[in-house]
Enzyme design. Structure first.
Site, PDB file in Angstrom:
ATOM      1  N   SER A  25       0.477  -1.047   0.198  1.00  0.00           N
ATOM      2  CA  SER A  25       0.407  -0.303  -0.259  1.00  0.00           C
ATOM      3  C   SER A  25       0.935   1.225   0.406  1.00  0.00           C
ATOM      4  O   SER A  25       1.805   1.501   0.535  1.00  0.00           O
ATOM      5  CB  SER A  25      -0.899  -0.004   0.874  1.00  0.00           C
ATOM      6  OG  SER A  25      -1.367   1.200   0.817  1.00  0.00           O
ATOM      7  N   LYS A  37     -13.436  -4.004   1.761  1.00  0.00           N
ATOM      8  CA  LYS A  37     -14.162  -1.911   2.205  1.00  0.00           C
ATOM      9  C   LYS A  37     -16.048  -2.398   2.894  1.00  0.00           C
ATOM     10  O   LYS A  37     -16.414  -1.606   2.891  1.00  0.00           O
ATOM     11  CB  LYS A  37     -14.447  -2.257   1.448  1.00  0.00           C
ATOM     12  CG  LYS A  37     -12.898  -1.628  -0.067  1.00  0.00           C
ATOM     13  CD  LYS A  37     -12.111  -0.312  -0.836  1.00  0.00           C
ATOM     14  CE  LYS A  37     -11.448   0.681  -0.905  1.00  0.00           C
ATOM     15  NZ  LYS A  37     -11.539   1.046  -2.362  1.00  0.00           N
ATOM     16  N   ASP A  86     -13.275   7.572  -1.680  1.00  0.00           N
ATOM     17  CA  ASP A  86     -12.947   6.394  -4.043  1.00  0.00           C
ATOM     18  C   ASP A  86     -13.537   7.362  -4.925  1.00  0.00           C
ATOM     19  O   ASP A  86     -12.924   7.961  -5.910  1.00  0.00           O
ATOM     20  CB  ASP A  86     -13.318   5.540  -4.253  1.00  0.00           C
ATOM     21  CG  ASP A  86     -12.145   4.382  -2.611  1.00  0.00           C
ATOM     22  OD1 ASP A  86     -11.655   4.739  -3.128  1.00  0.00           O
ATOM     23  OD2 ASP A  86     -12.702   3.499  -2.328  1.00  0.00           O
ATOM     24  N   ALA A 100     -18.522  -4.061 -13.175  1.00  0.00           N
ATOM     25  CA  ALA A 100     -19.884  -3.151 -11.918  1.00  0.00           C
ATOM     26  C   ALA A 100     -19.130  -4.191 -11.040  1.00  0.00           C
ATOM     27  O   ALA A 100     -20.805  -4.726 -10.265  1.00  0.00           O
ATOM     28  CB  ALA A 100     -20.925  -4.468 -12.998  1.00  0.00           C
ATOM     29  N   THR A 137     -20.188 -10.023 -16.363  1.00  0.00           N
ATOM     30  CA  THR A 137     -21.756 -10.107 -16.608  1.00  0.00           C
ATOM     31  C   THR A 137     -22.676  -9.276 -16.431  1.00  0.00           C
ATOM     32  O   THR A 137     -22.523  -8.708 -15.162  1.00  0.00           O
ATOM     33  CB  THR A 137     -21.844 -10.558 -15.016  1.00  0.00           C
ATOM     34  OG1 THR A 137     -20.496 -11.847 -14.979  1.00  0.00           O
ATOM     35  CG2 THR A 137     -22.262 -12.214 -14.726  1.00  0.00           C
ATOM     36  N   VAL A 138     -23.233  -8.909 -17.797  1.00  0.00           N
ATOM     37  CA  VAL A 138     -23.755  -8.133 -17.845  1.00  0.00           C
ATOM     38  C   VAL A 138     -25.044  -8.330 -16.517  1.00  0.00           C
ATOM     39  O   VAL A 138     -26.016  -6.630 -16.049  1.00  0.00           O
ATOM     40  CB  VAL A 138     -24.989  -8.326 -19.087  1.00  0.00           C
ATOM     41  CG1 VAL A 138     -25.909  -7.419 -19.616  1.00  0.00           C
ATOM     42  CG2 VAL A 138     -23.941  -8.555 -20.074  1.00  0.00           C
ATOM     43  N   GLY A 169      -4.150   5.565 -12.358  1.00  0.00           N
ATOM     44  CA  GLY A 169      -5.688   6.198 -10.815  1.00  0.00           C
ATOM     45  C   GLY A 169      -4.404   6.545 -10.139  1.00  0.00           C
ATOM     46  O   GLY A 169      -5.107   6.652  -9.158  1.00  0.00           O
TER      47      GLY A 169
HETATM   48  P1  ATR Z   1     -12.744  -4.925  -6.818  1.00  0.00           P
HETATM   49  O1  ATR Z   1     -13.694  -4.435  -5.737  1.00  0.00           O
HETATM   50  O2  ATR Z   1     -11.957  -4.433  -7.743  1.00  0.00           O
HETATM   51  O3  ATR Z   1     -14.726  -3.917  -8.331  1.00  0.00           O
HETATM   52  P2  ATR Z   1     -15.033  -7.053  -7.387  1.00  0.00           P
HETATM   53  O4  ATR Z   1     -16.195  -6.937  -7.184  1.00  0.00           O
HETATM   54  O5  ATR Z   1     -14.656  -8.544  -7.261  1.00  0.00           O
HETATM   55  O6  ATR Z   1     -13.376  -6.373  -7.393  1.00  0.00           O
HETATM   56  O7  ATR Z   1     -15.198  -7.115  -9.168  1.00  0.00           O
HETATM   57  C1  ATR Z   1     -14.507  -7.204 -10.136  1.00  0.00           C
HETATM   58  C2  ATR Z   1     -14.557  -6.636 -11.977  1.00  0.00           C
HETATM   59  O8  ATR Z   1     -13.859  -6.441 -12.922  1.00  0.00           O
HETATM   60  C3  ATR Z   1     -16.054  -7.128 -12.270  1.00  0.00           C
HETATM   61  O9  ATR Z   1     -16.895  -6.088 -12.631  1.00  0.00           O
HETATM   62  C4  ATR Z   1     -15.656  -7.729 -12.786  1.00  0.00           C
HETATM   63  O10 ATR Z   1     -16.424  -8.492 -14.195  1.00  0.00           O
HETATM   64  P3  ATR Z   1     -17.786 -10.023 -13.519  1.00  0.00           P
HETATM   65  O11 ATR Z   1     -18.437  -8.829 -12.861  1.00  0.00           O
HETATM   66  O12 ATR Z   1     -18.707 -10.731 -15.043  1.00  0.00           O
HETATM   67  O13 ATR Z   1     -16.444 -10.866 -12.718  1.00  0.00           O
HETATM   68  C5  ATR Z   1     -14.215  -7.460 -13.717  1.00  0.00           C
HETATM   69  N1  ATR Z   1     -13.265  -8.656 -14.202  1.00  0.00           N
HETATM   70  C6  ATR Z   1     -12.789  -8.967 -13.452  1.00  0.00           C
HETATM   71  N2  ATR Z   1     -11.631  -9.802 -14.162  1.00  0.00           N
HETATM   72  C7  ATR Z   1     -11.905  -9.919 -15.361  1.00  0.00           C
HETATM   73  C8  ATR Z   1     -11.533 -10.409 -16.569  1.00  0.00           C
HETATM   74  N3  ATR Z   1     -10.580 -10.842 -16.794  1.00  0.00           N
HETATM   75  N4  ATR Z   1     -12.005  -9.142 -17.820  1.00  0.00           N
HETATM   76  C9  ATR Z   1     -12.912  -8.625 -17.509  1.00  0.00           C
HETATM   77  N5  ATR Z   1     -13.449  -8.100 -16.504  1.00  0.00           N
HETATM   78  C10 ATR Z   1     -13.233  -8.960 -15.706  1.00  0.00           C
END
Ligand code: ATR
Length: 275
Positions: free
Chosen positions: A16, A67, A104, A130, A155-156, A243
């Site tokens: 961190s 979080k 954030d 998402a 995942t739509v 970021g």
């Molecule tokens: P965070 O706290 O970083 O948002 P999270 O809640 O696990 O972590 O969400 C990860 C996001 O990255 C999700 O939108 C995930 O897509 P899914 O909802 O379909 O799981 C997306 N994500 C993770 N790995 C991915 C990949 N290889 N390609 C595209 N999207 C990805």
């Protein structure tokens, strides 16, 4: 005056940058802040938080994977944390209640608008992802009154759920959800909030979402250009940002919540880039 104790809690947390950022803020403002990193056990977050405050700690930042737990644990929440469903900032108020805040989204908007001069009002914004990270920034993005906010996710159904959840905040902005292949139009601002970059992966977007005037922002940061930003540059985006600014801006806002003083961020962003 003796120092007051603050920390970032996560697992893992050794990487961190928050201790470095907050010690620069403390030096700059003269606030008596001592800031460390605490690795809480994966099954022991609540207990670690309790111990921290009982031993006199004043405030915590919370990072992956805690979080959502921080949000649940709090006895009251700042309005901007309520819908976010996640908290990155904890402290005790005057009556001893544990308060959760989420800075954030503030950090993202501040970096885009104040540091990079990006116009969000009236913009067509595409947000990728998402998960928790995206959920935390949607409220502050919508407060900027974009023309539209499109949520695209692997995942739509998860994007659809988020779009519904924030429909009230959208106001006049058109809010929609889709898969990565579907947007099929040009956007003014594209924000990558997926964790795909962590695995060196790219969301499989069509390049027709990017034009010469599109601003691209990856909520991740790294020493080299992120995988997503490299892709965007290759497709013709003229301005791409990572970021790091968001990270420093969210930290500054946490510092202000705790200490009532907003540190200057530009010198801190510069120092971290040079680290
Ligand atoms: P965070 O706290 O970083 O948002 P999270 O809640 O696990 O972590 O969400 C990860 C996001 O990255 C999700 O939108 C995930 O897509 P899914 O909802 O379909 O799981 C997306 N994500 C993770 N790995 C991915 C990949 N290889 N390609 C595209 N999207 C990805």
């Amino acid at each position: 005056m003796s120092n007051e104790l603050y920390a970032v809690m996560g697992n893992p947390v050794a990487h961190s940058k928050s201790p470095r950022i907050h010690s620069l803020f403390a030096g700059q403002t003269g606030e008596p802040v001592e800031y460390t990193a605490i690795q809480a056990p994966l099954d022991g977050f609540a207990e670690a938080v309790r111990q921290f405050f009982e031993s006199g700690g004043k405030g915590l930042n919370v990072t992956v994977p805690f979080k959502e737990q921080a949000w649940e644990l709090a006895e009251c929440r700042a309005a901007r944390a309520e819908k976010a469903g996640a908290a990155n900032t904890l402290y005790r108020n005057g009556t001893g209640q544990l308060v959760a805040d989420n800075t954030d989204g503030y950090g993202l908007v501040r970096d885009l608008v104040a540091n990079h001069g990006v116009q969000l009002k009236g913009a067509r914004i595409l947000v990728l992802g998402a998960g928790g990270a995206v959920r935390g920034v949607l409220g502050p993005l919508l407060e900027q009154h974009p023309a539209s906010l499109t949520l695209a996710n692997r995942t739509v159904a998860k994007a659809e759920t988020l779009a519904k959840l924030f429909a009230d905040e959208a106001g006049a902005a058109t809010m929609s959800a889709c898969g990565f292949k579907e947007p099929g139009q040009l956007f003014d601002v594209i924000i990558n909030g997926t964790s795909a970059s962590l695995q060196g992966d790219l969301p499989p977007l069509d390049s027709n979402v990017i034009g010469a005037d599109t601003v691209v922002y990856d909520m991740m940061y790294s020493l080299q250009t992120t995988t997503f930003n490299q892709w965007a540059q290759d497709k013709g985006a003229s301005r791409v940002f990572d970021g790091l600014g968001m990270l420093v801006e969210q930290a500054a806002e946490s510092f202000r919540v705790w200490r009532g003083v907003l540190p200057e961020t530009a010198p801190v962003i510069k120092a971290l880039r040079n680290d």
